[in-house]
Every structure is written in structure tokens, then in C-alpha cells.
Design a protein around this motif. Structure first.
Motif, PDB file in Angstrom:
ATOM      1  N   ALA B  19       0.811  -1.327   0.013  1.00 27.26           N
ATOM      2  CA  ALA B  19       0.051  -0.210   0.002  1.00 27.26           C
ATOM      3  C   ALA B  19       0.917   1.171  -0.037  1.00 27.26           C
ATOM      4  N   SER B  20       0.321   2.209  -0.326  1.00 27.40           N
ATOM      5  CA  SER B  20       0.928   3.620  -0.539  1.00 27.40           C
ATOM      6  C   SER B  20       0.999   4.085   0.839  1.00 27.40           C
ATOM      7  N   LEU B  21       2.039   4.888   1.443  1.00 23.07           N
ATOM      8  CA  LEU B  21       1.888   5.622   2.656  1.00 23.07           C
ATOM      9  C   LEU B  21       1.958   7.021   2.596  1.00 23.07           C
ATOM     10  N   ALA B  22       2.770   7.394   1.340  1.00 22.17           N
ATOM     11  CA  ALA B  22       3.018   8.778   1.305  1.00 22.17           C
ATOM     12  C   ALA B  22       3.428   9.064  -0.202  1.00 22.17           C
TER      13      ALA B  22
END
Lengths: 140, 140
Positions: B19-22
């Protein structure tokens, strides 16, 4: 992802980062920005509801990703265990305790241990890809 | 997810929890079991390659989810930056440093800060749902 703030107001947002961490004990993870309107409540109460959305719920997914002061305007939610907001028509809901929060830069990764849940209305999966909602395609 | 152990051997596995965090700085997260054959290497070297797989890569996705001693038998990978294994034909690769690891029960959530990457062969997205690989479906 929904929670109940300390004044009894619902907060929440559409999460695209939900992932399984373990089956036993049941653990899930998600990511959010520390600037999110929901973070102070999740940090303080350590309780969240995970609402699994299907294709029939895609308008709710849009509402919960829209302006935060309008996300609970309407009858698309109801109070569940401990008053936590549950999305009406979700394919499943899970309620649990935040057991780990790891801030990284301006964001935080969060682990939740599920302690209660139920299946809802069966539905096809709802996907989000390149800023649009999509159906699941054929088996390869 | 791939890494290079301290004896120069490739390790890795098919991750479904990415998943993308930032976006700034570029951060991604994934989860794994502490019992995974790849964990000691990731914990020791703190460097990983994230290989984004498309539909044309689904046999590679199966190989990398199979018996761990056979995952790098074949010409489906090559050495990339710092010797990190890159999957040939991936739609994109990203290499980065493990900046946070949070063990929870017998598992760990991991954050990676990306410092290098490139696009590869364009391809349709590869999905994994209820133990089978699937295509992306229609826009809703």
C-alpha cells in the motif's frame, strides 16, 4: 474506516490501504495521514470499525472520501457496537482495537486487532484504480 | 518483494499487502510473517526491491508464492541496483530503505522509503482475489 469521537460524533474515511496482517489473532492494517480529520479520534479512542464496501456501496465510498463535514449526512450509517458507526449495506464489518501505530514522516501505519464482526449483504468486490471505482475482472 | 541476503543470494515473495503511505517522501508499506524465509534478510539488510506485476507476470507471481528454494530458479529476474533482484517484465520497480518495522503478534508491518525506480513494460493490472489471479473489470 469509521470511529466515534469523544463527543459522540462519527468520523471516518474511505481507505484504500487496508491489508490483512494475520488470521490468528485476526489483525488488519491501514495507513492514514497524521493530518486526517479522523486521526485525533483514532489516536485517542483506539477503537475503529472497518466497513468492507462492495460495488453497490460505491456512492458511499465517494461520500466517505468527500468533504469530511458531510460524510455522515444521510442514512447510509447506523450506530454499531460501542456506538461505532457502521455503513448500512456493507458486505462485512469488523470492530477492533488499535494495537500499534507507527508514525513515518507525516503519515502513520496502524494495526487493528479485530474482536467482533459480521457478514452483511453479499456483493461484488469494489476496486479503486487510477482515481476511479472499478469492478473485478475475469479469472486469469 | 525481493532482497539480497548477506551471502549474495536473492530472497523474496509475492506480497498482496503493498500500500502507499505517502507521495512526498515516497513511502510504501507491506506486511509479512516473522516466520517468512525473507524476513531475516530484510531485517538485516534493510534494503528491498518492490516489483509491480501486471497480468503478463502472473506466472512469476505464482513462482514467487511457491516453494522458497525455487523462487529464483529461472531467468525471470536479474540483478538491479546494489545487486537487488528485479523481476524481468515487471510494470515498474522501486528500490528503497526499510525505515520502520513494527512487529505485531507473529507478523510485522514494514515501511519503505523509495530512493530509486523506473517504469517497465506497460501491462494491465494483476489482482489476487479469493486465491485466484484476476483482471481489472469495468469502470462503475
Amino acid at each position: 474506516m469509521t470511529a466515534l469521537d469523544e463527543d459522540g460524533r462519527p468520523v471516518g474515511f474511505t481507505a484504500t490501504s487496508l491489508a490483512s496482517l494475520a488470521a490468528v489473532p485476526p489483525l488488519a492494517t491501514f495507513n492514514m495521514a497524521l493530518t486526517s480529520s479522523s486521526w485525533p479520534t483514532i489516536d485517542a479512542t483506539r477503537r475503529v470499525a472497518i466497513n468492507m464496501l462492495g460495488q453497490d456501496d460505491y456512492l458511499v465510498a465517494r461520500i466517505m472520501a468527500g468533504p469530511n463535514e458531510q460524510r455522515f449526512d444521510g442514512d447510509h450509517w447506523e450506530a454499531g457496537p460501542g456506538g461505532l458507526p457502521l455503513i448500512v449495506g456493507a458486505t462485512a464489518w469488523m470492530v477492533g482495537e488499535v494495537v500499534a501505530t507507527t508514525p513515518v514522516a507525516n503519515n502513520v501505519m496502524i494495526a487493528v486487532q479485530i474482536d467482533q464482526g459480521a457478514l452483511g449483504d453479499p456483493d461484488e468486490p469494489l476496486l479503486y484504480h487510477e482515481r476511479s471505482f472499478r469492478a473485478l475482472g475475469a479469472e486469469l
